[in-house]
Design a protein around this motif. Structure first.
Motif, PDB file in Angstrom:
ATOM      1  N   ALA A 116       2.540   1.616  -3.419  1.00  0.00           N
ATOM      2  CA  ALA A 116       1.531   2.032  -4.403  1.00  0.00           C
ATOM      3  C   ALA A 116       1.220   3.512  -4.255  1.00  0.00           C
ATOM      4  N   ALA A 142       0.829  -1.209   0.000  1.00  0.00           N
ATOM      5  CA  ALA A 142       0.000   0.000   0.000  1.00  0.00           C
ATOM      6  C   ALA A 142       0.862   1.257   0.000  1.00  0.00           C
ATOM      7  N   GLU A 185      -3.264  -0.251  -5.212  1.00  0.00           N
ATOM      8  CA  GLU A 185      -2.417  -1.324  -4.669  1.00  0.00           C
ATOM      9  C   GLU A 185      -2.545  -2.608  -5.483  1.00  0.00           C
TER      10      GLU A 185
END
Length: 681
Positions: A620, A617, A627
């Motif tokens: 990303a 996460a 994600e």
């Protein structure tokens, strides 16, 4: 009907499973059972009388219809008319192939004649400890008569083969009251008109012999305990075993690499503590099934368990040199110009007073079974010494079987070993993601694997998937803990004898900009990967140097050790630390034959515990993608436009350790689908 559905075969398999399930009846893969019956000949449409008998190499406890050889009894019995005599009896084994009925099934074993020529519908040949104890007693024939009367007949030692089958058939015909026989130096054979009667008679012989030895035997057949040779307390015993295991495995692998197994059962510890154990061990085992797996005699350490470890190690090396010389002399005493070449002079069994027994083989199962067979041999010696004197078959007879042309042919038929056979691998962080994929690949290529991870339950689940204790073991290992790392390698030593291949894979990732990275973040990142890899590699090097077999240490580093990505100071720096550890250790450990290499993957998203734990996460967010699209994003920035998966990293580990790159050390292999900024310079 098919063999699996024939009533005689079904009853034979059920009987075999019951007999094979109890180690008092026979050892693993030892003995054989048979049944005779009729079936329809698909060629003539008429009935044909058949023998179904356990084939070569099978195990009674797990026998299936495919493990049986099916032979036509008329043809098998006709072999008596062309039998050329005991000097050429080995030729009859090839003749069994001309008696086979139908396709498939197992190869007929050397004991086929015993089952086919004995005039009984059902025959069991077993290797029970109690029966072999009488068979190896100096006055075994007399004791057999005392134990059984005329219900069980003595058969003098004869090597397994066609002539032994003729002998037993003649003895049964001459003794219609008999239910079976004791085979001198070897085991028992029983027969019956039904499967139930045959099984009951086998058990009667075994249990009667057990009771006879228990009632007639003297209380301490191995003599008094040697002062100072008592078993060490369990914790001390296992610690000393773990310390000795790599040294002993290295010695036992002088001719060819071996996997080890450790046993500290009460049976073993009592035997090696008693005054008579040196004499009895030197006499060697007797039953062919025993010494084919344990060699004719073990190596016995003659140092007290409380002696300094250095003294024990030095003495082991002296004894090993003497053992090899003695084995070579044994070979020279009995070899003829037709004998196969000497297969190896190292011991298969090493006895250490106060500690236990180390056994060795080409894989874990073979090593474990060798140890089980020597426990059988100890039980046999105890029984024989309790009622008489242990007197195994002559050394020359043992050699005839150990270097039997038929045994050599069986060995030559064995499949070629896998590339990592006889190698023990320890993988950190192996319960998920890249580590799990590496463990799976190494096991598939033949390695025994130590699955090390913080999560004990997940590590055990991987072991179960890999096939259980003969293929892998689970250990809990926090790589930041010196104690837990030492314990993990000790567990590897006790399970398999040592370690040959170590993969530094355990890790975590903290993705933060510099100003948000705390000292705690920095320390945690470096403790797990930089410090953890150092601790694992240090303990691996110690074990590998003691073994003297060389080895491989592989670091799962990262392209981030070369490529300066954003918001990644702690992770990138510790990966650079690992990368340089590879070079430093390659330079230092090369003289010991230990190769150290690294792998630099790009981000492995799918199946990764690190990415699932929040790293994905954060990365990303850094790159501004969802994600779930992070793997695709990483792929699109590579030259090959391909996502890197755990199995790709595992493939690189195998490429480095599988045997083709024997002269490569200090190398980092990129597994990143082509990240130009991470090209090595």
């Amino acid at each position: 009907m098919t063999p699996a559905t024939h009533p005689a075969v079904a009853a034979l398999l059920e009987r075999s499973h019951r007999l094979g399930a109890d180690p008092r009846n026979t050892n693993y893969a030892g003995g054989n059972t048979s049944a005779k019956g009729t079936d329809t000949d698909p060629v003539t449409g008429g009935e044909v009388e058949l023998l179904w008998v356990k084939g070569s190499g099978g195990d009674l406890g797990t026998l299936t219809a495919a493990g049986l050889a099916a032979l036509r009894l008329d043809r098998l019995r006709s072999l008596v008319n062309v039998y050329p005599g005991v000097e050429r009896e080995d030729e009859m084994v090839a003749a069994f192939d001309y008696c086979l009925h139908g396709r498939g099934g197992a190869a007929p074993s050397i004991d086929t004649a015993m089952h086919g020529l004995v005039d009984a519908a059902h025959v069991d040949h077993l290797h029970p400890d109690s029966g072999i104890a009488l068979a190896t007693a100096a006055d075994g024939e007399k004791l057999t008569a005392e134990c059984f009367g005329d219900r069980v007949v003595w058969v003098p030692w004869r090597r397994p083969g066609f002539q032994l089958g003729l002998d037993i058939a003649a003895i049964k015909a001459a003794n219609p009251q008999a239910i079976g026989c004791i085979l001198g130096g070897h085991g028992i054979t029983a027969w019956g008109d039904t499967a139930e009667e045959c099984e009951a008679r086998s058990l009667e012989i075994i249990r009667t012999a057990e009771a006879f030895i228990a009632e007639r035997g003297r209380p301490e057949p191995f003599g008094p305990v040697i002062e100072g040779y008592q078993p060490l307390p369990e914790d001390e015993r296992r610690a000393r075993a773990a310390a000795l295991a790599p040294v002993i495995r290295g010695l036992a692998s002088t001719d060819r690499p071996q996997i080890g197994h450790f046993t500290d059962s009460d049976v073993v510890l009592d035997f090696v503590s008693r005054a008579e154990h040196p004499r009895l061990a030197a006499l060697g085992t007797s039953c062919p099934d025993h010494f084919l797996r344990t060699k004719v005699r073990p190596l016995v350490l003659d140092v007290a368990p409380t002696a300094p470890l250095e003294e024990a190690v030095a003495r082991l090396k002296e004894l090993h040199t003497a053992y090899r010389e003695e084995y070579a002399a044994y070979y020279q005493r009995h070899a003829t110009e037709d004998s196969p070449a000497m297969r190896g002079a190292d011991p298969a069994i090493v006895l250490v007073p106060g500690v236990g027994m180390f056994s060795f083989g080409k894989d874990k199962q073979t090593a474990r079974v060798a140890g089980e067979f020597y426990v059988n041999a100890i039980n046999v010696m105890r029984g024989a010494e309790a009622v008489s004197t242990y007197a195994p078959i002559d050394e020359s007879e043992k050699f005839r079987i150990e270097y039997w042309a038929l045994e050599e042919a069986k060995l030559q038929r064995m499949p070629k070993p896998k590339p990592l056979a006889t190698r023990v691998a320890l993988v950190t962080g192996a319960a998920s993601g890249i580590g799990k994929a590496i463990a799976e690949r190494l096991a598939a290529e033949g390695a025994c694997v130590v699955v090390a991870d913080l999560n004990a339950e997940a590590a055990q689940a991987v072991v179960d998937e890999l096939g259980g204790a003969d293929r892998a073991v689970a250990v809990v290992a926090d790589v930041t803990s010196e104690e837990q790392i030492k314990d993990a390698f000790a567990a590897a030593a006790l399970a398999f004898g040592g370690v040959d291949l170590v993969v530094n894979n355990a890790g975590l990732s903290i993705s933060k900009p510099l100003l948000e990275t705390t000292v705690k973040d920095w320390d945690l990142q470096h403790d797990v990967m930089a410090r953890g890899s150092f601790l694992v590699s240090r303990e691996a090097a110690r074990v590998m140097i003691e073994q003297g077999l060389g080895g491989d240490i592989v670091y799962i580093a990262s392209k981030n050790g070369v490529f300066a990505g954003p918001n990644n100071i702690a992770y990138g720096a510790t990966k650079a630390d690992q990368a340089h550890q590879v070079r430093l250790l390659a330079a230092e450990l090369g003289e010991h034959g230990i190769r150290v290499n690294g792998i630099n993957p790009d981000g492995v998203v799918r199946g990764s515990g690190i990415f699932a734990g929040g790293w994905g996460a954060k990365r990303a967010a850094v790159y501004g993608v969802p994600e779930e699209k992070l793997g695709e994003f990483y792929a699109q920035r590579t030259l090959l436009k391909r996502e890197v998966l755990p199995e790709h990293v595992a493939a690189a580990v195998f490429a480095l350790t599988g045997g083709d790159l024997t002269h490569t050390t200090g190398l980092h292999i990129p597994v990143d689908a082509g990240v130009a900024a991470a090209f090595l310079r």
